[in-house]
Design an enzyme around this catalytic site. Structure first.
Site, PDB file in Angstrom:
ATOM      1  N   CYS A  83       0.876  -1.173   0.000  1.00 18.06           N
ATOM      2  CA  CYS A  83       0.000   0.000   0.000  1.00 18.06           C
ATOM      3  C   CYS A  83       0.912   1.221   0.000  1.00 18.06           C
ATOM      4  O   CYS A  83       2.113   1.085  -0.230  1.00 18.06           O
ATOM      5  CB  CYS A  83      -0.990  -0.013   1.168  1.00 18.06           C
ATOM      6  SG  CYS A  83      -0.282   0.140   2.813  1.00 18.06           S
ATOM      7  N   HIS A 137      14.218 -15.636  11.309  1.00 17.03           N
ATOM      8  CA  HIS A 137      13.744 -15.661  12.702  1.00 17.03           C
ATOM      9  C   HIS A 137      12.234 -15.753  12.833  1.00 17.03           C
ATOM     10  O   HIS A 137      11.736 -16.296  13.820  1.00 17.03           O
ATOM     11  CB  HIS A 137      14.199 -14.381  13.428  1.00 17.03           C
ATOM     12  CG  HIS A 137      15.675 -14.323  13.665  1.00 17.03           C
ATOM     13  ND1 HIS A 137      16.252 -13.420  14.528  1.00 17.03           N
ATOM     14  CD2 HIS A 137      16.699 -15.039  13.145  1.00 17.03           C
ATOM     15  CE1 HIS A 137      17.572 -13.587  14.534  1.00 17.03           C
ATOM     16  NE2 HIS A 137      17.864 -14.563  13.697  1.00 17.03           N
TER      17      HIS A 137
HETATM   18  C1  RB5 Z   1      -3.908   5.411   0.850  1.00 13.02           C
HETATM   19  O1  RB5 Z   1      -3.903   6.780   0.569  1.00 13.02           O
HETATM   20  C2  RB5 Z   1      -3.008   5.104   2.028  1.00 13.02           C
HETATM   21  O2  RB5 Z   1      -3.601   5.476   3.209  1.00 13.02           O
HETATM   22  C3  RB5 Z   1      -2.677   3.629   2.045  1.00 13.02           C
HETATM   23  O3  RB5 Z   1      -2.087   3.259   0.840  1.00 13.02           O
HETATM   24  C4  RB5 Z   1      -1.721   3.174   3.109  1.00 13.02           C
HETATM   25  O4  RB5 Z   1      -0.590   3.950   3.161  1.00 13.02           O
HETATM   26  C5  RB5 Z   1      -2.308   2.912   4.432  1.00 13.02           C
HETATM   27  O5  RB5 Z   1      -1.656   2.438   5.378  1.00 13.02           O
END
Ligand code: RB5
Length: 151
Positions: free
Chosen positions: A67, A100
């Site tokens: 993400c 680990h």
């Molecule tokens: C999305 O904008 C962002 O919040 C997501 O990709 C991530 O970083 C969340 O932890």
């Protein structure tokens, strides 16, 4: 035997996913792409859970979750007891999370890490074996959390 890798991301991880997916395929891995595949805003937990499900069902052995920061999707994946997801920023972490912690999912922040470094971390993650031994008891406890007063 071909190793199957599930890969999933939110909109913040799309570009890095595309880069790492191509690398994995080029290196002979079978890739299960669980999305997302657009820049439209989505909810990262859905993709962390999708990886956990694919590993639980035996559709993939390991996972790559991305993400924007890597934080949210690693939190989501780690809610599943069979998942040991590690948010990684360097090759040492990639090695230690395997040796680990027997990590089965590597997480990256698509907005935090460069392509080359992520590729190197992923290579180390996939090549490094879990050491077992003294780590077994600790790793076992990760799948069987006990929040009772007996601890
Ligand atoms: C999305 O904008 C962002 O919040 C997501 O990709 C991530 O970083 C969340 O932890």
């Amino acid at each position: 035997m071909t190793i199957k890798i599930a890969i999933a991301n939110d909109h913040g991880g799309l570009e890095l996913k595309q880069f790492l997916k191509a690398e994995l395929i080029e290196n002979g891995f079978e890739v299960l792409d669980l999305g997302c595949n657009s820049t439209e805003s989505v909810a990262y937990p859905d993709y962390g859970y999708a990886i956990a499900k694919a590993i639980k069902n035996g559709e993939a052995e390991k996972g790559v979750a991305i993400c924007g920061s890597g934080i949210g999707i690693s939190m989501a994946a780690n809610r599943a007891p069979h998942i040991r997801a590690a948010l990684i920023h360097d090759a040492l972490g990639a090695r230690l999370c395997r040796e680990h912690n027997d990590a089965n999912v590597i997480c990256f922040g698509g907005r935090m890490i460069g392509d080359e470094l992520a590729r190197d971390c992923l290579r180390v993650f996939l090549e490094t074996r879990y050491e077992g031994g003294r780590h077994d008891l600790r790793v076992g406890k990760l799948s069987t959390p006990d929040f009772s007063d007996n601890q």
